[in-house]
Design an enzyme around this catalytic site. Structure first.
Site, PDB file in Angstrom:
ATOM      1  N   LYS A  58       0.834  -1.214   0.000  1.00  0.00           N
ATOM      2  CA  LYS A  58       0.000   0.000   0.000  1.00  0.00           C
ATOM      3  C   LYS A  58       0.867   1.261   0.000  1.00  0.00           C
ATOM      4  O   LYS A  58       0.506   2.275  -0.594  1.00  0.00           O
ATOM      5  CB  LYS A  58      -0.964   0.007   1.183  1.00  0.00           C
ATOM      6  N   GLY A 122       9.657 -21.813  15.870  1.00  0.00           N
ATOM      7  CA  GLY A 122       8.957 -22.626  16.864  1.00  0.00           C
ATOM      8  C   GLY A 122       8.508 -23.952  16.269  1.00  0.00           C
ATOM      9  O   GLY A 122       8.034 -24.002  15.136  1.00  0.00           O
ATOM     10  N   GLY A 188       0.295 -14.306 -13.233  1.00  0.00           N
ATOM     11  CA  GLY A 188      -0.847 -14.371 -12.319  1.00  0.00           C
ATOM     12  C   GLY A 188      -1.528 -13.018 -12.196  1.00  0.00           C
ATOM     13  O   GLY A 188      -0.923 -12.051 -11.731  1.00  0.00           O
ATOM     14  N   VAL A 191      -4.743 -10.816  -6.948  1.00  0.00           N
ATOM     15  CA  VAL A 191      -4.655  -9.566  -6.191  1.00  0.00           C
ATOM     16  C   VAL A 191      -3.216  -9.024  -6.190  1.00  0.00           C
ATOM     17  O   VAL A 191      -2.970  -7.848  -6.488  1.00  0.00           O
ATOM     18  CB  VAL A 191      -5.144  -9.790  -4.746  1.00  0.00           C
ATOM     19  N   ILE A 192      -2.252  -9.894  -5.876  1.00  0.00           N
ATOM     20  CA  ILE A 192      -0.863  -9.436  -5.740  1.00  0.00           C
ATOM     21  C   ILE A 192      -0.293  -9.012  -7.091  1.00  0.00           C
ATOM     22  O   ILE A 192       0.351  -7.969  -7.216  1.00  0.00           O
ATOM     23  CB  ILE A 192      -0.010 -10.538  -5.063  1.00  0.00           C
ATOM     24  N   ALA A 276       3.498 -14.368  -9.309  1.00  0.00           N
ATOM     25  CA  ALA A 276       2.466 -14.142  -8.278  1.00  0.00           C
ATOM     26  C   ALA A 276       1.310 -15.101  -8.550  1.00  0.00           C
ATOM     27  O   ALA A 276       0.202 -14.681  -8.859  1.00  0.00           O
ATOM     28  CB  ALA A 276       2.008 -12.687  -8.304  1.00  0.00           C
ATOM     29  N   ARG A 279      -0.362 -18.301  -3.024  1.00  0.00           N
ATOM     30  CA  ARG A 279       0.442 -18.583  -1.838  1.00  0.00           C
ATOM     31  C   ARG A 279      -0.005 -19.915  -1.246  1.00  0.00           C
ATOM     32  O   ARG A 279      -1.125 -20.350  -1.470  1.00  0.00           O
ATOM     33  CB  ARG A 279       0.276 -17.447  -0.811  1.00  0.00           C
ATOM     34  N   ASP A 319      -3.578 -17.628   7.415  1.00  0.00           N
ATOM     35  CA  ASP A 319      -3.293 -18.202   6.094  1.00  0.00           C
ATOM     36  C   ASP A 319      -2.948 -19.685   6.162  1.00  0.00           C
ATOM     37  O   ASP A 319      -3.004 -20.376   5.141  1.00  0.00           O
ATOM     38  CB  ASP A 319      -2.092 -17.476   5.456  1.00  0.00           C
ATOM     39  N   HIS A 451     -24.022  14.498   1.345  1.00  0.00           N
ATOM     40  CA  HIS A 451     -23.833  14.974  -0.021  1.00  0.00           C
ATOM     41  C   HIS A 451     -22.822  16.110  -0.024  1.00  0.00           C
ATOM     42  O   HIS A 451     -22.905  16.992   0.829  1.00  0.00           O
ATOM     43  CB  HIS A 451     -25.154  15.477  -0.591  1.00  0.00           C
TER      44      HIS A 451
HETATM   45  P1  FAD Z   1       1.768 -14.270   8.051  1.00  0.00           P
HETATM   46  O1  FAD Z   1       1.484 -12.825   7.929  1.00  0.00           O
HETATM   47  O2  FAD Z   1       2.364 -14.974   6.874  1.00  0.00           O
HETATM   48  O3  FAD Z   1       2.690 -14.436   9.341  1.00  0.00           O
HETATM   49  C1  FAD Z   1       3.195 -15.660   9.734  1.00  0.00           C
HETATM   50  C2  FAD Z   1       4.416 -15.397  10.587  1.00  0.00           C
HETATM   51  O4  FAD Z   1       4.805 -16.613  11.186  1.00  0.00           O
HETATM   52  C3  FAD Z   1       5.637 -14.920   9.805  1.00  0.00           C
HETATM   53  O5  FAD Z   1       6.253 -13.864  10.479  1.00  0.00           O
HETATM   54  C4  FAD Z   1       6.545 -16.138   9.760  1.00  0.00           C
HETATM   55  O6  FAD Z   1       7.915 -15.791   9.712  1.00  0.00           O
HETATM   56  C5  FAD Z   1       6.204 -16.770  11.097  1.00  0.00           C
HETATM   57  N1  FAD Z   1       6.458 -18.197  11.184  1.00  0.00           N
HETATM   58  C6  FAD Z   1       6.054 -19.189  10.337  1.00  0.00           C
HETATM   59  N2  FAD Z   1       6.429 -20.391  10.819  1.00  0.00           N
HETATM   60  C7  FAD Z   1       7.079 -20.150  11.982  1.00  0.00           C
HETATM   61  C8  FAD Z   1       7.678 -20.984  12.948  1.00  0.00           C
HETATM   62  N3  FAD Z   1       7.678 -22.306  12.824  1.00  0.00           N
HETATM   63  N4  FAD Z   1       8.266 -20.398  14.014  1.00  0.00           N
HETATM   64  C9  FAD Z   1       8.277 -19.055  14.168  1.00  0.00           C
HETATM   65  N5  FAD Z   1       7.709 -18.221  13.291  1.00  0.00           N
HETATM   66  C10 FAD Z   1       7.113 -18.767  12.227  1.00  0.00           C
HETATM   67  N6  FAD Z   1      -4.214  -9.181   2.940  1.00  0.00           N
HETATM   68  C11 FAD Z   1      -5.136  -8.242   3.194  1.00  0.00           C
HETATM   69  O7  FAD Z   1      -6.076  -8.509   3.943  1.00  0.00           O
HETATM   70  N7  FAD Z   1      -5.052  -6.976   2.644  1.00  0.00           N
HETATM   71  C12 FAD Z   1      -4.051  -6.638   1.799  1.00  0.00           C
HETATM   72  O8  FAD Z   1      -3.995  -5.515   1.323  1.00  0.00           O
HETATM   73  C13 FAD Z   1      -3.056  -7.610   1.509  1.00  0.00           C
HETATM   74  N8  FAD Z   1      -2.029  -7.302   0.699  1.00  0.00           N
HETATM   75  C14 FAD Z   1      -1.056  -8.230   0.477  1.00  0.00           C
HETATM   76  C15 FAD Z   1      -0.019  -7.894  -0.372  1.00  0.00           C
HETATM   77  C16 FAD Z   1       0.995  -8.796  -0.626  1.00  0.00           C
HETATM   78  C17 FAD Z   1       2.137  -8.415  -1.528  1.00  0.00           C
HETATM   79  C18 FAD Z   1       0.951 -10.077   0.011  1.00  0.00           C
HETATM   80  C19 FAD Z   1       2.056 -11.066  -0.208  1.00  0.00           C
HETATM   81  C20 FAD Z   1      -0.093 -10.434   0.843  1.00  0.00           C
HETATM   82  C21 FAD Z   1      -1.114  -9.509   1.072  1.00  0.00           C
HETATM   83  N9  FAD Z   1      -2.201  -9.821   1.890  1.00  0.00           N
HETATM   84  C22 FAD Z   1      -3.169  -8.890   2.119  1.00  0.00           C
HETATM   85  C23 FAD Z   1      -2.328 -11.138   2.553  1.00  0.00           C
HETATM   86  C24 FAD Z   1      -1.870 -11.042   3.992  1.00  0.00           C
HETATM   87  O9  FAD Z   1      -0.537 -10.591   4.023  1.00  0.00           O
HETATM   88  C25 FAD Z   1      -1.997 -12.396   4.664  1.00  0.00           C
HETATM   89  O10 FAD Z   1      -3.326 -12.873   4.541  1.00  0.00           O
HETATM   90  C26 FAD Z   1      -1.649 -12.295   6.131  1.00  0.00           C
HETATM   91  O11 FAD Z   1      -0.338 -11.807   6.314  1.00  0.00           O
HETATM   92  C27 FAD Z   1      -1.773 -13.658   6.810  1.00  0.00           C
HETATM   93  O12 FAD Z   1      -1.520 -13.515   8.158  1.00  0.00           O
HETATM   94  P2  FAD Z   1      -0.962 -14.714   9.050  1.00  0.00           P
HETATM   95  O13 FAD Z   1      -0.748 -14.139  10.397  1.00  0.00           O
HETATM   96  O14 FAD Z   1      -1.814 -15.902   8.898  1.00  0.00           O
HETATM   97  O15 FAD Z   1       0.449 -15.114   8.397  1.00  0.00           O
HETATM   98  P1  AMP Z   2      -4.021 -15.516  -6.669  1.00  0.00           P
HETATM   99  O1  AMP Z   2      -4.118 -16.946  -6.200  1.00  0.00           O
HETATM  100  O2  AMP Z   2      -5.275 -14.717  -6.510  1.00  0.00           O
HETATM  101  O3  AMP Z   2      -2.820 -14.815  -6.132  1.00  0.00           O
HETATM  102  O4  AMP Z   2      -3.811 -15.597  -8.251  1.00  0.00           O
HETATM  103  C1  AMP Z   2      -2.787 -16.327  -8.871  1.00  0.00           C
HETATM  104  C2  AMP Z   2      -3.141 -16.495 -10.351  1.00  0.00           C
HETATM  105  O5  AMP Z   2      -2.011 -17.070 -11.038  1.00  0.00           O
HETATM  106  C3  AMP Z   2      -4.313 -17.440 -10.597  1.00  0.00           C
HETATM  107  O6  AMP Z   2      -5.336 -16.720 -11.253  1.00  0.00           O
HETATM  108  C4  AMP Z   2      -3.730 -18.542 -11.496  1.00  0.00           C
HETATM  109  O7  AMP Z   2      -4.637 -18.940 -12.508  1.00  0.00           O
HETATM  110  C5  AMP Z   2      -2.504 -17.877 -12.117  1.00  0.00           C
HETATM  111  N1  AMP Z   2      -1.473 -18.834 -12.569  1.00  0.00           N
HETATM  112  C6  AMP Z   2      -1.032 -19.949 -11.925  1.00  0.00           C
HETATM  113  N2  AMP Z   2      -0.047 -20.592 -12.642  1.00  0.00           N
HETATM  114  C7  AMP Z   2       0.144 -19.870 -13.788  1.00  0.00           C
HETATM  115  C8  AMP Z   2       0.992 -19.992 -14.935  1.00  0.00           C
HETATM  116  N3  AMP Z   2       1.893 -20.986 -15.074  1.00  0.00           N
HETATM  117  N4  AMP Z   2       0.918 -19.049 -15.927  1.00  0.00           N
HETATM  118  C9  AMP Z   2       0.031 -18.013 -15.808  1.00  0.00           C
HETATM  119  N5  AMP Z   2      -0.812 -17.849 -14.751  1.00  0.00           N
HETATM  120  C10 AMP Z   2      -0.769 -18.748 -13.741  1.00  0.00           C
END
Ligand code: FAD
Ligand code: AMP
Length: 474
Positions: A58, A122, A188, A191-192, A276, A279, A319, A451
């Protein structure tokens, strides 16, 4: 310090750190273990979201938007700027500063709430013990009555386009380019891909997005996806649908891509490639063999509707488990689990989780799409309203897109709201509140909206469900 806790959270992303804070608020003695190191090698709490996800993306979206506006928006307002330049070190440095501010902020919140942080990896052992391995290999074991697994996700790597951090990058790499790539390939159109593709397009890169699926943004409502695609293409993003990357070869300072579409194989040469393609849940090294915690076929930790793994005192959120990979979804699960552990009534409504894509125009939705309602045989009514007829949007020179509201044909209950346009990341909140309270389109239609504001598009879309929008023909 005793190494016995009420709650240990593994992972300090938005799921884990929120769970830890809520547990501590409820009087539980809480620890949070996280392995993420920042650019300075020190612990950086906040996970993907704060370090390489939501927040830094962002920050760059906002900076790049300012730059884009100079050439593409200012002239409409009668303002001309000559010789605008970008200082890349400052551009990336501002983002880094914001990241540091927020990751440091989690440390402060932990202190204020008496959450004990541990820096290391962990591993859950049998009997709710957690072995922590620090970066230098030293180990210690702590234990708790409850362990919350919040290990998050990592980018999916394509076997034929492996990340090298230089030419072929993931989200973290694309948030740290030291110069604007002349030609950027994005694999891809999710979103990303769309957000980071937009950042570098605005900064002057030639951006080509390859998407394997034939439909654009199939996860969104079809009308929204259609409007968004048209706008992105107007901005110069080249979006190739039904185009599957099959090979990526790094040659000197460029990457030669091979992709296949209905017409056969094609080559595209780019300077940088952002992969992208989604994940996957991250559980490497998280679980000892005998814990009893199960993973599903996609590697996600198996949980029930209460985020419980089925193993006494072991929970999982964010996630790493089923459901949309969104920060706020993980945070709400974190709050709910902490409350369940404390014997309170936690609550997460999966039906009203808002989705937002922070492109321009922004995209936001909550609830069912029209296709889902059709497939489920639910009778519905539709109301739409274009931003072109909203005075505030026109005054802002951002009169693009629409609000579309879907309500039950008989009960009028709002079933879904789908928006593309200016500020819709904020407008969706009103609709989520209405849906959470089981509101009807009539409810929103009868609420006074200021408005001139963008929120009038929500009001008019609600009126339009009943064919009584004022500022358009019905
Ligand atoms: P994570 O944020 O992945 O955190 C997990 C943490 O656990 C990490 O710090 C990792 O190092 C740690 N960890 C993992 N295993 C271990 C272990 N065994 N021991 C110790 N530490 C460990 N979501 C939105 O809602 N809005 C957005 O605008 C948005 N933008 C995004 C943009 C990008 C480029 C990306 C990549 C993702 C975006 N997301 C967005 C998704 C969002 O980042 C994830 O959904 C969110 O971070 C998930 O949170 P989480 O706590 O489950 O995991
Ligand atoms: P998201 O899961 O929303 O981050 O989107 C990832 C996107 O990547 C999905 O729409 C997939 O269809 C696309 N994708 C996955 N593998 C490939 C590939 N080999 N070439 C082009 N697009 C792909």
């Amino acid at each position: 310090m005793s190494d016995k806790f009420d709650v240990i959270v593994i992972g300090a992303g938005p799921a884990g750190y929120v769970a830890a804070i809520r547990a501590a608020q409820l009087g539980l003695k809480t620890a949070c273990v996280d392995a993420f190191a920042g650019k300075d090698g020190k612990q950086a709490l906040g996970g993907t979201c704060l370090n390489v996800g939501c927040i830094p993306s962002k920050a760059l979206l906002d900076s790049s938007r300012q730059y884009w506006n100079i050439a593409h928006n200012f002239p409409v307002h009668g303002i001309s700027v000559e010789g605008a330049k970008v200082d890349m070190a400052a551009f990336i440095g501002r983002k880094d500063k914001i990241v540091k501010q927020f990751t440091g902020g989690i440390g402060q919140l932990f202190k204020a709430n008496k959450v004990t942080p541990f820096f290391g990896t962990g591993k859950l052992l049998k009997g709710n013990q957690v072995e922590i391995t620090a970066a230098d290999g030293s180990k210690q074991t702590i234990s708790a009555t409850n362990v919350i697994l919040a290990s998050g996700s990592v980018p999916i790597e394509l076997p034929f386009a492996k990340f090298d951090g230089k030419h072929i990058v993931d989200n973290a790499g694309a948030l740290d380019f030291t110069e604007v790539p002349k030609r950027l390939g994005v694999i891809g159109a999710g979103v990303i891909g769309l957000e980071l593709g937009s950042v570098w397009k605005r900064m002057g890169a030639e951006v080509t997005i390859l998407e394997a699926l034939p439909d654009f943004l199939a996860v969104a409502d079809a009308d929204v996806a259609k409007i968004a695609k048209k706008e992105f293409e107007k901005q110069g993003l080249a979006i190739k649908l039904g185009a599957k990357l099959t090979k990526a070869e790094v040659r000197k300072n460029e990457v030669a891509l091979t992709y296949e579409d209905k017409d056969g194989a094609h080559e595209l040469v780019v300077d940088k490639l952002l992969v992208a393609v989604g994940r996957r849940a991250y559980t490497t090294g998280l679980l000892a063999d005998d814990t009893g915690v199960k993973l599903d076929e996609r590697g996600r930790i198996v949980v029930d509707e209460h985020c419980h793994t089925g193993v006494d005192g072991v929970w999982a959120i964010g996630d790493a488990v089923r459901g949309p990979m969104l920060a706020h979804k993980g945070s709400e699960e974190g709050v709910a689990v902490a409350e369940w552990i404390a014997g309170k009534a936690g609550h997460v409504n999966f039906d009203t989780i808002p989705w937002v894509i922070y492109t321009e125009p922004e995209i936001a939705w909550a609830g069912k799409t029209e296709k889902q309602l059709k497939d489920e045989g639910v009778p519905y009514k539709v109301g739409t309203f274009p931003f072109a007829a909203i005075g505030r949007a026109v005054a802002m020179n951002e009169a693009v897109g629409q609000v579309k509201m879907l309500a039950h044909a008989e009960t009028d209950r709002i079933l879904g709201v789908h928006m593309v346009g200016p500020g819709v990341s904020e407008l969706i909140a009103e609709c989520v509140v209405a849906m959470e309270f089981k509101g009807s389109s009539e409810d929103l239609a009868r609420i006074v909206h200021a408005h001139p504001t963008l929120s009038e598009a929500v009001h008019e879309a609600a009126l339009s469900v009943d064919k009584r929008a004022i500022h358009k023909g019905n």
